[in-house]
Design a protein around this motif. Structure first.
Motif, PDB file in Angstrom:
ATOM      1  N   GLY A 218    -126.864 -29.744 103.766  1.00 37.01           N
ATOM      2  CA  GLY A 218    -125.591 -30.271 104.225  1.00 37.01           C
ATOM      3  C   GLY A 218    -124.912 -29.334 105.210  1.00 37.01           C
ATOM      4  O   GLY A 218    -125.363 -28.198 105.427  1.00 37.01           O
ATOM      5  N   ASP A 220    -122.253 -27.855 104.698  1.00 34.38           N
ATOM      6  CA  ASP A 220    -121.426 -26.957 103.901  1.00 34.38           C
ATOM      7  C   ASP A 220    -122.230 -25.833 103.260  1.00 34.38           C
ATOM      8  O   ASP A 220    -121.793 -25.229 102.276  1.00 34.38           O
ATOM      9  CB  ASP A 220    -120.713 -27.760 102.810  1.00 34.38           C
ATOM     10  N   ALA A 222    -124.805 -26.045 101.464  1.00 35.49           N
ATOM     11  CA  ALA A 222    -125.344 -26.458 100.171  1.00 35.49           C
ATOM     12  C   ALA A 222    -126.454 -27.479 100.416  1.00 35.49           C
ATOM     13  O   ALA A 222    -126.660 -27.945 101.541  1.00 35.49           O
ATOM     14  CB  ALA A 222    -124.254 -27.049  99.285  1.00 35.49           C
ATOM     15  N   TRP A 224    -128.007 -31.249  99.294  1.00 33.11           N
ATOM     16  CA  TRP A 224    -127.601 -32.532  98.720  1.00 33.11           C
ATOM     17  C   TRP A 224    -128.848 -33.344  98.413  1.00 33.11           C
ATOM     18  O   TRP A 224    -129.820 -33.316  99.175  1.00 33.11           O
ATOM     19  CB  TRP A 224    -126.700 -33.283  99.694  1.00 33.11           C
ATOM     20  N   ARG A 235    -125.282 -32.269  94.440  1.00 36.69           N
ATOM     21  CA  ARG A 235    -125.068 -31.130  95.338  1.00 36.69           C
ATOM     22  C   ARG A 235    -125.416 -29.861  94.570  1.00 36.69           C
ATOM     23  O   ARG A 235    -124.983 -29.683  93.430  1.00 36.69           O
ATOM     24  CB  ARG A 235    -123.617 -31.087  95.820  1.00 36.69           C
ATOM     25  N   THR A 237    -125.573 -25.585  95.191  1.00 38.83           N
ATOM     26  CA  THR A 237    -125.349 -24.423  96.046  1.00 38.83           C
ATOM     27  C   THR A 237    -126.573 -23.514  95.977  1.00 38.83           C
ATOM     28  O   THR A 237    -127.434 -23.668  95.102  1.00 38.83           O
ATOM     29  CB  THR A 237    -124.103 -23.647  95.596  1.00 38.83           C
ATOM     30  N   HIS A 244    -122.015 -33.521  90.931  1.00 37.57           N
ATOM     31  CA  HIS A 244    -122.500 -34.878  91.182  1.00 37.57           C
ATOM     32  C   HIS A 244    -121.392 -35.801  91.646  1.00 37.57           C
ATOM     33  O   HIS A 244    -120.208 -35.580  91.349  1.00 37.57           O
ATOM     34  CB  HIS A 244    -123.133 -35.473  89.909  1.00 37.57           C
ATOM     35  N   LEU A 263    -122.756 -37.305 105.303  1.00 37.19           N
ATOM     36  CA  LEU A 263    -123.997 -37.669 104.618  1.00 37.19           C
ATOM     37  C   LEU A 263    -124.103 -39.184 104.524  1.00 37.19           C
ATOM     38  O   LEU A 263    -123.104 -39.871 104.291  1.00 37.19           O
ATOM     39  CB  LEU A 263    -124.020 -37.071 103.212  1.00 37.19           C
ATOM     40  N   PRO A 277    -118.734 -34.489 103.034  1.00 35.73           N
ATOM     41  CA  PRO A 277    -118.823 -33.324 102.137  1.00 35.73           C
ATOM     42  C   PRO A 277    -117.459 -32.678 101.932  1.00 35.73           C
ATOM     43  O   PRO A 277    -116.604 -32.717 102.807  1.00 35.73           O
ATOM     44  CB  PRO A 277    -119.777 -32.384 102.871  1.00 35.73           C
TER      45      PRO A 277
END
Length: 277
Positions: A218, A220, A222, A224, A235, A237, A244, A263, A277
């Motif tokens: 993603g 961010d 992280a 997904w 999601r 990290t 979730h 997304l 996100p």
């Protein structure tokens, strides 16, 4: 969250070179395009092929696999479709070398299609599934029934890394923001990470029967992923923290990030879902 209804069963989805979203309608034998809220459909010549994965190539076109029909397809942004016979193609991606790479799940091979049309292959036992370019310039793929992750150099040198959990059945794979590859274990209900040296770490999901399928990095920092059975978007990290989001409809499969950083999830129940996100 935004829901766009589409006339069929979306399976794969990707951002195209034209800024639109392109997706496969697996049950209908159709390629779809979503732009500015409008959906357009491009029926294939043979509707029984079950188009599955779709990706943007390095040639300003979209490439898709027809697993059931045994064809590798290409569609231009204006809708012109061509195809060539293959043995059960499934995963596909554009490589760092400008070639199109794809798996032949049924035949047990990884193939490279060069811009000059030259086709080369390497055998990979155990149903090679999804494939992605790695941060090292190589191609990394899941070996679903071989319970492994494999790495293929651009010169077709192969290395296989077995997974520590039996029957993990990996499917989706993507390069993460941490110089590693992240993948889904649909059989074990877990998310996996493999570094460039081959060390594997596994993160169990709260629901072991969630059936994680696709995974993307993603905007961010992280990862997904879709959970096919539990109908959720997950999601994780890079330190393994999992959260979730419940999705509307059923059977989320493909997943992509658009140019705006949103997304998009392909819901086989008949919709594309946008999540910021």
């Amino acid at each position: 969250m935004q829901v766009i209804d589409v006339p069929g069963a979306p399976y794969g989805v990707t951002a195209g070179p034209d800024g639109a979203l392109w997706f496969t309608l697996v049950a209908q034998g159709v390629i779809g395009r979503l732009a500015e809220g409008l959906v357009r459909s491009y029926p294939l010549e043979q509707s029984d092929g079950q188009p599955t994965v779709i990706v943007a190539g390095s040639d300003d076109a979209l490439w898709f696999t027809e697993f059931q029909g045994g064809r590798l397809g290409r569609i231009t942004v204006d809708g012109a479709v061509t195809s060539m016979p293959m043995e059960g193609p499934y995963g596909a991606c554009a490589g760092s070398d400008g070639a199109l790479w794809f798996t032949e799940l049924r035949a047990g091979r990884v193939a490279r299609l060069g811009k000059d049309g030259d086709l080369t292959r390497v055998e990979v036992d155990g149903m090679p599934s999804m494939i992605t370019p790695g941060p090292d310039g190589a191609l990394w793929l899941t070996v679903n029934q071989g319970n492994a992750i494999a790495r293929v150099d651009t010169d077709l040198a192969l290395r296989v890394y077995p997974l520590p959990t039996a029957s993990a059945a990996p499917v989706g794979i993507t390069a993460g923001p941490d110089n590693a590859l992240w993948f889904t274990e649909i059989g074990a209900g877990a998310i996996g990470r493999i570094d460039l040296g081959g060390t594997v770490t596994e993160f169990a999901l709260p629901a072991p029967d969630a059936r994680p399928h696709a995974i993307v990095a993603g905007p961010d920092d992280a990862l997904w992923f879709t959970e096919w059975a539990s109908c959720r978007l997950g999601r994780i990290t890079t330190d393994g923290t999992i959260t979730h989001l419940d999705l509307p409809g059923a059977e989320p499969h493909g997943l992509t990030v658009d140019p705006a950083g949103d997304l998009w999830v392909a819901m086989e129940s008949g919709a594309l879902v946008r999540v910021s996100p």
